[in-house]
Design a protein around this motif. Structure first.
Motif, PDB file in Angstrom:
ATOM      1  N   ALA A 115       4.483  -0.496   5.598  1.00 41.45           N
ATOM      2  CA  ALA A 115       3.370  -0.545   6.550  1.00 41.45           C
ATOM      3  C   ALA A 115       2.034  -0.419   5.827  1.00 41.45           C
ATOM      4  O   ALA A 115       1.083  -1.152   6.114  1.00 41.45           O
ATOM      5  N   VAL A 116       1.971   0.513   4.875  1.00 39.91           N
ATOM      6  CA  VAL A 116       0.735   0.694   4.112  1.00 39.91           C
ATOM      7  C   VAL A 116       0.470  -0.526   3.240  1.00 39.91           C
ATOM      8  O   VAL A 116      -0.665  -1.003   3.140  1.00 39.91           O
ATOM      9  N   ALA A 117       1.524  -1.063   2.625  1.00 38.14           N
ATOM     10  CA  ALA A 117       1.360  -2.230   1.750  1.00 38.14           C
ATOM     11  C   ALA A 117       0.830  -3.436   2.511  1.00 38.14           C
ATOM     12  O   ALA A 117       0.033  -4.218   1.987  1.00 38.14           O
ATOM     13  N   LEU A 118       1.249  -3.595   3.764  1.00 36.65           N
ATOM     14  CA  LEU A 118       0.835  -4.748   4.557  1.00 36.65           C
ATOM     15  C   LEU A 118      -0.464  -4.516   5.306  1.00 36.65           C
ATOM     16  O   LEU A 118      -0.937  -5.404   6.019  1.00 36.65           O
ATOM     17  N   GLY A 119      -1.038  -3.312   5.170  1.00 37.92           N
ATOM     18  CA  GLY A 119      -2.290  -3.025   5.852  1.00 37.92           C
ATOM     19  C   GLY A 119      -2.124  -2.836   7.348  1.00 37.92           C
ATOM     20  O   GLY A 119      -3.041  -3.129   8.129  1.00 37.92           O
ATOM     21  N   LYS A 176      -3.281  10.179  -0.871  1.00 38.28           N
ATOM     22  CA  LYS A 176      -2.766  10.832   0.334  1.00 38.28           C
ATOM     23  C   LYS A 176      -3.084   9.979   1.551  1.00 38.28           C
ATOM     24  O   LYS A 176      -4.228   9.584   1.763  1.00 38.28           O
ATOM     25  N   ILE A 177      -2.057   9.706   2.344  1.00 40.84           N
ATOM     26  CA  ILE A 177      -2.220   8.913   3.559  1.00 40.84           C
ATOM     27  C   ILE A 177      -1.625   9.701   4.725  1.00 40.84           C
ATOM     28  O   ILE A 177      -0.508  10.210   4.637  1.00 40.84           O
ATOM     29  N   LEU A 187      -3.415   6.225   8.945  1.00 38.51           N
ATOM     30  CA  LEU A 187      -4.780   6.665   8.651  1.00 38.51           C
ATOM     31  C   LEU A 187      -4.963   6.632   7.135  1.00 38.51           C
ATOM     32  O   LEU A 187      -4.834   7.642   6.448  1.00 38.51           O
ATOM     33  N   ASP A 188      -5.221   5.437   6.628  1.00 30.12           N
ATOM     34  CA  ASP A 188      -5.366   5.220   5.185  1.00 30.12           C
ATOM     35  C   ASP A 188      -6.847   5.195   4.832  1.00 30.12           C
ATOM     36  O   ASP A 188      -7.551   4.252   5.207  1.00 30.12           O
TER      37      ASP A 188
END
Length: 462
Positions: A186-190, A258-259, A279-280
């Motif tokens: 999820a973080v990698a894909l924004g 930290k995310i 919340l990145d």
């Protein structure tokens, strides 16, 4: 894994010479390389001492390899992927690609691991050319291949990638590994949020990317209830309570930073629906140029929010960037001679120099109660995360009447409907007309990999 003491020390010296880390932090990393038999780059990322995007260019320099950031013109090399297998590429965080110019490459996110390079040369009969990129880029390359072009992974290959995350470390358990991979991807894909939804035939997982929900492949061999329970455990929620809504929060160290994830669960007909909002801090790009508005609309927004009092509203669907717009406006207004207070549910990102308050309805800290307290703090600017009820709407308009600039979001189908919505909430129309300075409507339009922010500004006088 082969771990070279010389390589570790060379990297340590390079980081110290560039003043990227203190000697204390480097020593902490070196101690972990010894105790866990990993390379220094992996140790530093594991400890969260440096971001991956900051570290890897220096690792690439040390290894004499090119560092790749922009992969928009790269394609997955499905021939080599078939030789190596999706499982191998996923577990070792690498991607075989076809470059826009030149020979095929292997993108590595672990360039200090000499064993991986030796294995690749063996499996591919030598002559392999390596380049360095982040694990996030590798995951994006593998995940984005679900598209329908000739170079896409088949669904079976993609399923192998998902299953590998569940099997790569049996000591953690397949469910734990699978859930962790979902947060990583999820973080990698924004993605702005992750949806875990219990269905009649199992579990559906979707990411909201650029405002649109996209289904992810789920290993049907894993129990849906166990996956939902794992997310609730991570969020410090009551696992046994499935009849009432719950809220929680998860903090993970991904890619060296930290995310936070804001988690909400509600009971449904087939179990539960759990949504984790991503919340990145790195995804928050403040600045008018980064938002994508045209120059005219930017000037209209600035002219409104710089007024000494009034109400400025942002409307738009979920995931359209309303919070980012308000944070950019606050950053623009943030000066030593201004007192700025915000009330949010929750505080998504910390803004230096601005006093931010979080809603806690379970103890009576509501939007309305916080706003009453704010008026006694004599602020110049107030930001309300969302106007959602009569009491909050009335106090917001009252604050705008008495010398405060109030910024907030409002759920309407269009900016023209803002007046009607506030009147429906119980604010007299003559007061709304008096305090409303402007309404910005924004929507993300997505076509393939391209996204465009469509915006409309309506003056409070119109």
């Amino acid at each position: 894994m082969i771990s070279s003491t010389t390589t570790n020390q060379d990297l340590a010296d390079l980081l110290l010479a560039n003043e990227l880390l203190s000697e204390v932090d480097v020593e902490r990393g070196l101690s972990v390389t010894i105790s866990e038999a990993i390379t220094l780059d992996r140790a530093l990322l594991k400890l969260g001492l440096i971001e991956e995007d900051t570290l890897l260019p220096h690792v690439a320099e040390l290894a004499g390899l090119r560092y790749v950031v922009d992969i928009s013109d790269y394609r997955l090399d499905t021939t080599r992927l078939g030789l190596l297998s999706p499982n191998y590429c996923s577990s070792n965080a690498l991607a075989p690609v076809l470059a826009p110019q030149g020979p095929p490459l292997i993108l590595l996110s672990k360039p200090c691991d000499k064993a991986i390079q030796d294995e690749l040369n063996f499996h591919l009969d030598g002559g392999v050319i390596f380049a360095v990129t982040s694990a996030r880029v590798v995951r994006t390359m593998l995940s984005a291949s679900q598209g329908g072009d000739d170079h896409a992974l088949t669904s079976d290959q993609q399923r192998q990638i998902d299953q590998q995350a569940a099997r790569s470390d049996e000591s953690d358990g397949p469910v734990i590994r699978f859930v962790s991979s979902m947060f990583d991807d999820a973080v990698a894909l924004g993605a702005s949020d992750i949806h875990f939804e219990a269905q009649e035939d199992g579990l559906r997982i979707r990411f909201r990317v650029h405002g649109l929900l996209k289904s992810q492949l789920v290993d049907r061999g894993l129990d849906a209830k166990s996956i939902l329970a794992r997310v609730k455990v991570m969020a410090s929620m009551n696992v046994s309570e499935r009849r009432l809504p719950q809220d929680g929060r998860i903090t993970l160290n991904l890619a060296g930073r930290k995310i936070d994830f804001r988690v909400s669960s509600v009971p449904t007909a087939y179990g539960e629906s759990i949504v984790a909002r991503v919340l990145d801090p790195k995804a928050l790009r403040l600045g008018w140029a980064q938002l994508g508005f045209n120059g005219e609309i930017t000037q209209q927004i600035k002219s409104v929010i710089e007024q000494p009092s009034g109400l400025f509203l942002v409307t738009g669907p979920t995931g359209s960037g309303k919070t980012t717009t308000l944070y950019t406006a606050l950053s623009h207004l943030n000066r030593d001679d201004r007192k700025i207070l915000t009330i949010e549910d929750p505080v998504e990102y910390n803004l230096p120099g601005i006093e931010q308050v979080q809603v806690h309805e379970e103890i009576g800290m509501t939007f309305a109660k916080a706003l009453r307290a704010f008026l006694r703090q004599d602020p110049n600017v107030i930001m309300i995360g969302e106007i959602r009820d009569q009491e909050t709407a009335e106090i917001a308009c009252r604050a705008a009447l008495v010398g405060r600039m109030v910024l907030s979001t409002l759920h309407t189908n269009s900016p023209q409907g803002a007046v009607t919505r506030l009147v429906d909430l119980g604010v007299p129309e003559y007061i709304v007309r008096d305090v409303l300075r402007g309404v910005l409507g924004q929507t993300l339009e997505v076509s393939g990999r391209d996204r465009r922010l469509r915006s409309q500004f309506v003056s409070g006088e119109s």
